[in-house]
Enzyme design. Sequence first.
Site, PDB file in Angstrom:
ATOM      1  N   GLU A 209       6.722  -4.764  -4.540  1.00 12.64           N
ATOM      2  CA  GLU A 209       6.885  -6.218  -4.799  1.00 12.64           C
ATOM      3  C   GLU A 209       6.028  -6.650  -5.994  1.00 12.64           C
ATOM      4  O   GLU A 209       5.521  -7.769  -6.035  1.00 12.64           O
ATOM      5  CB  GLU A 209       6.576  -7.058  -3.565  1.00 12.64           C
ATOM      6  CG  GLU A 209       7.431  -6.743  -2.346  1.00 12.64           C
ATOM      7  CD  GLU A 209       8.927  -6.733  -2.615  1.00 12.64           C
ATOM      8  OE1 GLU A 209       9.350  -7.349  -3.611  1.00 12.64           O
ATOM      9  OE2 GLU A 209       9.662  -6.099  -1.843  1.00 12.64           O
TER      10      GLU A 209
HETATM   11  C1  LIG Z   1       8.277   2.945  -1.026  1.00 17.49           C
HETATM   12  C2  LIG Z   1       8.801   2.028  -2.068  1.00 17.49           C
HETATM   13  C3  LIG Z   1       9.776   1.106  -1.742  1.00 17.49           C
HETATM   14  C4  LIG Z   1      10.297   0.252  -2.724  1.00 17.49           C
HETATM   15  N1  LIG Z   1      11.268  -0.619  -2.374  1.00 17.49           N
HETATM   16  C5  LIG Z   1      11.884  -1.330  -3.330  1.00 17.49           C
HETATM   17  C6  LIG Z   1      13.017  -2.137  -3.022  1.00 17.49           C
HETATM   18  O1  LIG Z   1      13.435  -2.191  -1.878  1.00 17.49           O
HETATM   19  N2  LIG Z   1      13.624  -2.836  -4.029  1.00 17.49           N
HETATM   20  C7  LIG Z   1      13.168  -2.773  -5.305  1.00 17.49           C
HETATM   21  O2  LIG Z   1      13.739  -3.403  -6.191  1.00 17.49           O
HETATM   22  N3  LIG Z   1      12.078  -2.035  -5.622  1.00 17.49           N
HETATM   23  C8  LIG Z   1      11.435  -1.306  -4.665  1.00 17.49           C
HETATM   24  N4  LIG Z   1      10.358  -0.524  -5.003  1.00 17.49           N
HETATM   25  C9  LIG Z   1       9.915  -0.511  -6.405  1.00 17.49           C
HETATM   26  C10 LIG Z   1       8.574  -1.227  -6.574  1.00 17.49           C
HETATM   27  O3  LIG Z   1       8.735  -2.629  -6.484  1.00 17.49           O
HETATM   28  C11 LIG Z   1       7.979  -0.794  -7.932  1.00 17.49           C
HETATM   29  O4  LIG Z   1       7.648   0.574  -7.828  1.00 17.49           O
HETATM   30  C12 LIG Z   1       6.750  -1.608  -8.287  1.00 17.49           C
HETATM   31  O5  LIG Z   1       7.049  -2.971  -8.501  1.00 17.49           O
HETATM   32  C13 LIG Z   1       6.042  -1.076  -9.550  1.00 17.49           C
HETATM   33  O6  LIG Z   1       6.941  -0.902 -10.610  1.00 17.49           O
HETATM   34  P1  LIG Z   1       7.029   0.500 -11.336  1.00 17.49           P
HETATM   35  O7  LIG Z   1       7.084   1.563 -10.282  1.00 17.49           O
HETATM   36  O8  LIG Z   1       8.144   0.431 -12.285  1.00 17.49           O
HETATM   37  O9  LIG Z   1       5.642   0.643 -12.057  1.00 17.49           O
HETATM   38  P2  LIG Z   1       5.357   0.437 -13.626  1.00 17.49           P
HETATM   39  O10 LIG Z   1       5.908  -0.880 -14.064  1.00 17.49           O
HETATM   40  O11 LIG Z   1       5.765   1.670 -14.351  1.00 17.49           O
HETATM   41  O12 LIG Z   1       3.777   0.334 -13.597  1.00 17.49           O
HETATM   42  C14 LIG Z   1       2.893   1.459 -13.753  1.00 17.49           C
HETATM   43  C15 LIG Z   1       1.483   0.928 -13.916  1.00 17.49           C
HETATM   44  O13 LIG Z   1       1.396   0.156 -15.113  1.00 17.49           O
HETATM   45  C16 LIG Z   1       0.983  -1.168 -14.838  1.00 17.49           C
HETATM   46  N5  LIG Z   1       1.710  -2.095 -15.706  1.00 17.49           N
HETATM   47  C17 LIG Z   1       3.033  -2.101 -15.975  1.00 17.49           C
HETATM   48  N6  LIG Z   1       3.338  -3.091 -16.821  1.00 17.49           N
HETATM   49  C18 LIG Z   1       2.192  -3.736 -17.113  1.00 17.49           C
HETATM   50  C19 LIG Z   1       1.856  -4.852 -17.934  1.00 17.49           C
HETATM   51  N7  LIG Z   1       2.750  -5.541 -18.623  1.00 17.49           N
HETATM   52  N8  LIG Z   1       0.562  -5.232 -17.977  1.00 17.49           N
HETATM   53  C20 LIG Z   1      -0.380  -4.570 -17.280  1.00 17.49           C
HETATM   54  N9  LIG Z   1      -0.119  -3.518 -16.494  1.00 17.49           N
HETATM   55  C21 LIG Z   1       1.150  -3.098 -16.403  1.00 17.49           C
HETATM   56  C22 LIG Z   1       1.303  -1.390 -13.359  1.00 17.49           C
HETATM   57  O14 LIG Z   1       0.463  -2.388 -12.777  1.00 17.49           O
HETATM   58  C23 LIG Z   1       1.041   0.000 -12.794  1.00 17.49           C
HETATM   59  O15 LIG Z   1      -0.328   0.171 -12.541  1.00 17.49           O
HETATM   60  C24 LIG Z   1       9.812   0.325  -4.041  1.00 17.49           C
HETATM   61  C25 LIG Z   1       8.809   1.237  -4.375  1.00 17.49           C
HETATM   62  C26 LIG Z   1       8.311   2.085  -3.396  1.00 17.49           C
HETATM   63  C27 LIG Z   1       7.237   3.078  -3.798  1.00 17.49           C
END
Ligand SMILES: Cc1cc2nc3c(=O)[nH]c(=O)nc-3n(C[C@H](O)[C@H](O)[C@H](O)COP(=O)(O)OP(=O)(O)OC[C@H]3O[C@@H](n4cnc5c(N)ncnc54)[C@H](O)[C@@H]3O)c2cc1C
Length: 358
Positions: A209
């Site tokens: 989230e």
């Molecule tokens: C078990 C599980 C269930 C999930 N369920 C759902 C679901 O039902 N529906 C859905 O849509 N998603 C779901 N997700 C996805 C989840 O919401 C995302 O994994 C999460 O929001 C983080 O996004 P990302 O993985 O793309 O990380 P990234 O965006 O790649 O982030 C990687 C790191 O970089 C940092 N970062 C990225 N951009 C910035 C910025 N602009 N400034 C500063 N720091 C930054 C982040 O804070 C993090 O530390 C799920 C994930 C998991 C693991």
Amino acid sequence: LVPKISVNADGSLGAPNGVTVGSIEHKMGLKASATCVMNYDNAKGFLVGEPDRGLVCMFTMMNYERLAIGLQGLGNAQAAYQMASDYAKERLQGVAAEGSPTGAVSDPIIVHGDVRRMLLTIRAMTEAGRALSVFTGKQLDLAKYASDEVKAKAARYVGLLTPVSKAFLTDRGLDATIMGQQVFGGHGYIRETGIEQFVRDTRIAQIYEGTNGIQAIDFLGRKITHDNVATLTEFVAEVNASLAELSQVNPAHKATVGQVFAELLVTANYINDNKKTQPALVNACAVDFLDAFGYALYGYFWLLMADKASNHEDKTFAAQKQYLADFYMDKLLSKSQYHLSQVNQGDKSIMAMPAEMF
Ligand SMILES: Cc1cc2nc3c(=O)[nH]c(=O)nc-3n(C[C@H](O)[C@H](O)[C@H](O)COP(=O)(O)OP(=O)(O)OC[C@H]3O[C@@H](n4cnc5c(N)ncnc54)[C@H](O)[C@@H]3O)c2cc1C
């Protein structure tokens, strides 16, 4: 919307669409929730609703999800406290520093200062976390059912508090489960005790989230500086007015909490004034700012709770609240000032090292 099987113009089923389930995800925790990897290979999808309105639609769900995930962190922290406090009253190890109260050769670990520190920290943070959740829930109700003027203000407070509820409750939730696990010592690392599951299951709440880093950037970069600190200033004025009405708490504690909020406002205005000339400031300092706000807010909630509980007919309940409020003021509120000092150091040392040197 991505159908599994394409539909022909005449309504009959066509070829399979390029979408398949890759596998069950092998997650660190939440093992009972079977999420899966979806593969899309030239799959055909259909837009639902208006173009460019998807993110707005998603936020209808997302804002409630953020509050719900905060509660996930809080609930796990509470469960960890219950397990750890039960264990601390049973596990015999060492003798109390001032001599065993029962003359035994070993005492339950609850007699030890460090174990008490851990349990008090979890409990003080968890009970204040409940206050934050109830406070935010009340603002949600007001934003829906109150008169127009109150409604608008409550909606602003919900916006302000949503990223804090998500991030602070889950960050502190993980802290709490790890501390609860620590109370178990070596047994905490063994699956049979059950406490390690809370550590694993809480970890995801900091990530999904929107990661807690992103929540903090939403808090500082949108909720606080987008309106030039107006909502935060309004909120702090209400906190101060509410503090002034408390008659049953230590006046020095009221003054300290008021001072912490005053310092927060100074820093928020500094960031607002410099966000254009120092473009990385918000991103680099947001997590510390959110934590500073969270610890300050909990200080306020502890004074509110102690004040209300002071005349409670259940004397044990009233005493528990007082002990915990005193512990929070002595040991935890200063974390707000620590995090604020980090914000005040700015972004220079964070942004200085070139990316290729990492
Ligand atoms: C078990 C599980 C269930 C999930 N369920 C759902 C679901 O039902 N529906 C859905 O849509 N998603 C779901 N997700 C996805 C989840 O919401 C995302 O994994 C999460 O929001 C983080 O996004 P990302 O993985 O793309 O990380 P990234 O965006 O790649 O982030 C990687 C790191 O970089 C940092 N970062 C990225 N951009 C910035 C910025 N602009 N400034 C500063 N720091 C930054 C982040 O804070 C993090 O530390 C799920 C994930 C998991 C693991």
